[in-house]
Structure formats: C-alpha cells, structure tokens
Motif scaffolding. Structure first.
Motif, PDB file in Angstrom:
ATOM      1  N   ALA A 129      20.092 -55.920   1.242  1.00  0.00           N
ATOM      2  CA  ALA A 129      21.262 -55.348   1.898  1.00  0.00           C
ATOM      3  C   ALA A 129      21.098 -55.250   3.414  1.00  0.00           C
ATOM      4  O   ALA A 129      22.039 -55.514   4.167  1.00  0.00           O
ATOM      5  N   PHE A 130      19.895 -54.855   3.869  1.00  0.00           N
ATOM      6  CA  PHE A 130      19.718 -54.527   5.279  1.00  0.00           C
ATOM      7  C   PHE A 130      18.661 -55.377   5.990  1.00  0.00           C
ATOM      8  O   PHE A 130      18.499 -55.256   7.195  1.00  0.00           O
ATOM      9  N   GLY A 131      17.915 -56.182   5.250  1.00  0.00           N
ATOM     10  CA  GLY A 131      16.782 -56.857   5.856  1.00  0.00           C
ATOM     11  C   GLY A 131      15.662 -55.856   6.080  1.00  0.00           C
ATOM     12  O   GLY A 131      15.353 -55.052   5.208  1.00  0.00           O
ATOM     13  N   GLN A 132      15.084 -55.863   7.250  1.00  0.00           N
ATOM     14  CA  GLN A 132      14.012 -54.920   7.571  1.00  0.00           C
ATOM     15  C   GLN A 132      14.609 -53.542   7.877  1.00  0.00           C
ATOM     16  O   GLN A 132      15.452 -53.399   8.772  1.00  0.00           O
ATOM     17  N   VAL A 133      14.198 -52.529   7.131  1.00  0.00           N
ATOM     18  CA  VAL A 133      14.666 -51.163   7.378  1.00  0.00           C
ATOM     19  C   VAL A 133      13.834 -50.576   8.506  1.00  0.00           C
ATOM     20  O   VAL A 133      12.621 -50.381   8.373  1.00  0.00           O
ATOM     21  N   SER A 134      14.493 -50.283   9.629  1.00  0.00           N
ATOM     22  CA  SER A 134      13.765 -49.848  10.822  1.00  0.00           C
ATOM     23  C   SER A 134      14.187 -48.476  11.292  1.00  0.00           C
ATOM     24  O   SER A 134      13.797 -48.045  12.376  1.00  0.00           O
ATOM     25  N   PRO A 137      18.028 -41.948   8.462  1.00  0.00           N
ATOM     26  CA  PRO A 137      17.941 -42.062   7.004  1.00  0.00           C
ATOM     27  C   PRO A 137      18.470 -43.404   6.500  1.00  0.00           C
ATOM     28  O   PRO A 137      19.158 -44.125   7.224  1.00  0.00           O
ATOM     29  N   VAL A 138      18.150 -43.689   5.241  1.00  0.00           N
ATOM     30  CA  VAL A 138      18.789 -44.765   4.499  1.00  0.00           C
ATOM     31  C   VAL A 138      19.679 -44.090   3.465  1.00  0.00           C
ATOM     32  O   VAL A 138      19.211 -43.227   2.721  1.00  0.00           O
ATOM     33  N   VAL A 139      20.936 -44.464   3.424  1.00  0.00           N
ATOM     34  CA  VAL A 139      21.905 -43.788   2.559  1.00  0.00           C
ATOM     35  C   VAL A 139      22.462 -44.785   1.558  1.00  0.00           C
ATOM     36  O   VAL A 139      22.929 -45.871   1.931  1.00  0.00           O
ATOM     37  N   ILE A 140      22.406 -44.406   0.274  1.00  0.00           N
ATOM     38  CA  ILE A 140      22.813 -45.277  -0.832  1.00  0.00           C
ATOM     39  C   ILE A 140      23.698 -44.480  -1.778  1.00  0.00           C
ATOM     40  O   ILE A 140      23.365 -43.350  -2.140  1.00  0.00           O
ATOM     41  N   GLY A 141      24.815 -45.029  -2.184  1.00  0.00           N
ATOM     42  CA  GLY A 141      25.639 -44.410  -3.207  1.00  0.00           C
ATOM     43  C   GLY A 141      25.143 -44.803  -4.589  1.00  0.00           C
ATOM     44  O   GLY A 141      24.703 -45.941  -4.799  1.00  0.00           O
ATOM     45  N   LEU A 142      25.195 -43.882  -5.525  1.00  0.00           N
ATOM     46  CA  LEU A 142      24.886 -44.160  -6.925  1.00  0.00           C
ATOM     47  C   LEU A 142      26.112 -43.808  -7.749  1.00  0.00           C
ATOM     48  O   LEU A 142      26.579 -42.673  -7.729  1.00  0.00           O
ATOM     49  N   LEU A 143      26.623 -44.790  -8.459  1.00  0.00           N
ATOM     50  CA  LEU A 143      27.823 -44.599  -9.269  1.00  0.00           C
ATOM     51  C   LEU A 143      27.644 -45.347 -10.576  1.00  0.00           C
ATOM     52  O   LEU A 143      27.380 -46.547 -10.573  1.00  0.00           O
ATOM     53  N   SER A 144      27.765 -44.631 -11.668  1.00  0.00           N
ATOM     54  CA  SER A 144      27.576 -45.234 -12.983  1.00  0.00           C
ATOM     55  C   SER A 144      26.215 -45.909 -13.090  1.00  0.00           C
ATOM     56  O   SER A 144      26.074 -46.949 -13.730  1.00  0.00           O
ATOM     57  N   GLY A 145      25.208 -45.352 -12.442  1.00  0.00           N
ATOM     58  CA  GLY A 145      23.876 -45.904 -12.498  1.00  0.00           C
ATOM     59  C   GLY A 145      23.639 -47.086 -11.587  1.00  0.00           C
ATOM     60  O   GLY A 145      22.548 -47.629 -11.559  1.00  0.00           O
ATOM     61  N   MET A 148      24.785 -48.593  -4.471  1.00  0.00           N
ATOM     62  CA  MET A 148      25.675 -49.195  -3.485  1.00  0.00           C
ATOM     63  C   MET A 148      25.110 -48.893  -2.107  1.00  0.00           C
ATOM     64  O   MET A 148      25.271 -47.779  -1.607  1.00  0.00           O
ATOM     65  N   PRO A 149      24.404 -49.823  -1.472  1.00  0.00           N
ATOM     66  CA  PRO A 149      23.847 -49.562  -0.148  1.00  0.00           C
ATOM     67  C   PRO A 149      24.946 -49.218   0.857  1.00  0.00           C
ATOM     68  O   PRO A 149      25.920 -49.972   0.996  1.00  0.00           O
ATOM     69  N   PHE A 150      24.808 -48.076   1.517  1.00  0.00           N
ATOM     70  CA  PHE A 150      25.819 -47.631   2.474  1.00  0.00           C
ATOM     71  C   PHE A 150      25.441 -48.009   3.910  1.00  0.00           C
ATOM     72  O   PHE A 150      26.096 -48.815   4.538  1.00  0.00           O
ATOM     73  N   TYR A 151      24.373 -47.415   4.423  1.00  0.00           N
ATOM     74  CA  TYR A 151      24.010 -47.684   5.817  1.00  0.00           C
ATOM     75  C   TYR A 151      22.588 -47.226   6.089  1.00  0.00           C
ATOM     76  O   TYR A 151      21.985 -46.477   5.309  1.00  0.00           O
ATOM     77  N   VAL A 152      22.054 -47.699   7.228  1.00  0.00           N
ATOM     78  CA  VAL A 152      20.730 -47.319   7.715  1.00  0.00           C
ATOM     79  C   VAL A 152      20.905 -46.659   9.070  1.00  0.00           C
ATOM     80  O   VAL A 152      21.675 -47.142   9.912  1.00  0.00           O
ATOM     81  N   GLY A 153      20.186 -45.552   9.291  1.00  0.00           N
ATOM     82  CA  GLY A 153      20.284 -44.860  10.563  1.00  0.00           C
ATOM     83  C   GLY A 153      21.463 -43.903  10.592  1.00  0.00           C
ATOM     84  O   GLY A 153      22.388 -43.986   9.773  1.00  0.00           O
TER      85      GLY A 153
END
Length: 333
Positions: A129-134, A137-145, A148-153
């Motif tokens: 989703a993001f390549g190198q996480v630099s 925070p890293v924010v991810i949605g979880l829905l029905s297991g 869903m990558p949201f954003y970094v920073g």
C-alpha cells in the motif's frame, strides 16, 4: 490460502497471522508496557477487547480478537510509538473522534515496540500500500476482518473525518453497524444504562469474538424469542448464519464450480454468499437474479428464496436491495 475473510482468523489470506497463533488468548489483555511511558496516549484498562472503550490497547496477544471484533463494529487500527510524539497526539485525536461518533467505531492502538508480531503480520500489506513506511502513525481500517490501508503519518483531522465518514458508510452498506460501548466517554450521554448492550446481544458478540457462530446464533434466537421486534437481533442472526455457512467454504473451489455450471443452484448460492461476505453485495445479488432467470421449478424457487434471505442480511432499506428486488421481479415475470 483458501480461507475467506470471515474465518476465525479473519485476516488470513490478507496478512499472515501465523506468528501470533501460539500466543495466549482470552480474557482482558494488559496494555503494552510502553503505554505507561511519559507522553504516551491514555489507555482504558477496563476496556474489553473488541466491545468496550473508545480505545483498546492492542499487541500480539489480542490482535486476532481485535480483528474478529471488526465483524460486528468497525475498527481503526493505529500503529504508534511513545517515542514519536506526533503519533501519540494523533492517536488521541482518533480516540476523541471515536467518542464523538458515539461508538460507531473503535480505535485499536498497537505500540510497535511492544507488538513485533503485529508488525510482522502487516508488513506485506503495508509495503504493497505505502512502499517504505517512514513515518508514524500508520492508520488502517478493519471492516469485516479485512484491512483497508488509510494513511501514513499525521494527517489533518478535517481530511481524516471525511475518510472516517466514508469508512462508516461502507460499514453500514455491508451490514456492519454495531456500536462500541464508550461508557462515560460518550458525548451527551443522557440514556444512562441504555448504553450497555442487552445481555443476549453481548453474549452473541462474545461468541463472535471467539468464532463460535453456533453460540452467537443461539443468543440471537433467544433474544428474538424474548422480543420478536428486536431488529438488531434479527439482523445479527441473519449475518451470523451467513458467517457460519461460509466459514468452511473453499473460495477458489466454490468459484470454479459456479463458473463451470451456471445452472448449478447450490454452487451459485455458495458463490453469492461469498460475494456478500466479501463486500461484493451487488455481484452476489446479480448472480442469484441470473440464476432465477435461467432456472425453473424447484431450482428457481430455491434461488429466489435464498436471494430474499440475503436481502434481509443486508437490510431491506439498502438501495442495492431495492435495485435487486426490481431485477428479481423482472426475472420472475
């Protein structure tokens, strides 16, 4: 892997949870040790993972339970560190947003220093989703297991609020409309004890967290016996029955069988169930409408009846249901 996203290990196939399999589960979890560091985000130690508190501390020991909790209420997973002050502040802002929403989603806060297994499980997804996480925070949605990558920073909350609105709309559209009990943190709470889940509903949620579909079905059936007008129990019962009958299906095998014989009603029903479980609601409906159109007699009635049951799972007011009803009428007449 052949498991579909609603299996008890809900993220298998999307991220690798194998490194967490041997860790202890069950019961309230202790917050990560680093959470008590100066400047760390406040934690609610009374929160039960998955159901109470605007935020639940998350680490390797309870990550799978947090994932399973997203079957009934949306979860926003935040990877943060007390050594990164901006991630601490943004975590606080997201927790406040969860409170302001009245518990429409829960924040799961994973201190990366205390959660190596969580990071290991998510690394392939984050790289894709993001390549190198630099940044954190890293924010991810979880829905029905499903993640869903949201954003970094850190992002402006005005933009985050728009993203959360779309996230919650998607949750409702997929029948995931449970709320988290944020207790005294709920804004303008005038209902007193009404914020607590009825005992049988709580029993159903607890069973879902364990992957015990039969226990959840029993709890919802008992709730409906007590109150036949309990709409939450009716919807919950339909959803859990769907989870139960799809939990052991091999996704690839089902789709292969359905593609090989469009007139195989049982194969089309299984494929439609997996479509709905995976969030492809319109595809599942269209599949069964086509099955009704090309069959007759008992086969047609079986497909029609199952489609009507899926309408109840998604919710009769959903515009996709209304559209599919019109298509079904055209197929029948």
């Amino acid at each position: 892997m052949t498991q579909q996203p609603f299996s008890p290990a809900a993220l298998r196939g999307a991220v690798d949870l194998s490194s967490l399999g041997a860790r202890p589960r069950g019961g309230a979890q202790q917050p990560p040790a680093a959470s008590s560091a100066p400047g760390a985000a406040p934690t609610d130690t009374a929160a039960v993972p998955g159901r109470r508190g605007a935020m639940v501390p998350t680490d390797d020991s309870n990550f799978e339970s947090v994932v399973n909790a997203s079957l009934t209420a949306p979860v926003v997973l935040v990877l943060w560190s007390p050594q990164v002050p901006e991630s601490v502040q943004h975590l606080r802002e997201l927790v406040e947003a969860a409170r302001d929403s009245g518990g429409r989603f829960q924040v799961a806060a994973a201190d990366l220093g205390a959660s190596p297994g969580v990071m290991q499980a998510l690394t392939p997804l984050l790289q894709q989703a993001f390549g190198q996480v630099s940044a954190l925070p890293v924010v991810i949605g979880l829905l029905s297991g499903q993640p869903m990558p949201f954003y970094v920073g850190v992002q402006p909350m005005a933009q985050v609020d728009q993203l959360l609105t779309k996230f919650l709309e998607a949750a409702v559209a997929n029948g995931i409309a449970g709320r988290v009990d944020v207790g005294a943190d709920a804004p303008d709470e005038d209902e007193g004890e009404e914020g607590e889940l009825p005992p049988l509903h709580q029993a159903a949620y607890d069973a879902i967290d364990r992957g015990d579909w039969g226990g959840a079905i029993t709890a919802y059936e008992q709730a409906l016996e007590q109150d036949p007008s309990d709409e939450m129990a009716r919807l919950g019962l339909g959803q859990v029955r769907l989870l139960e009958r799809t939990s052991s299906l091999d996704l690839a095998a089902v789709r292969t069988r359905a593609a090989a014989d469009p007139s195989d009603v049982s194969a089309q029903i299984e494929a439609a169930d997996l479509d709905v479980v995976g969030g492809h609601v319109e595809d599942g409906f269209a599949r069964l409408v086509d099955t009704v159109r090309r069959t007759s007699g008992e086969d047609r009635d079986t497909a029609r009846t199952h489609l009507l049951s899926l309408f109840e799972v998604v919710g009769p007011q959903d515009p996709r249901v209304q559209k599919a009803r019109s298509a079904l009428m055209s197929a029948l007449f």
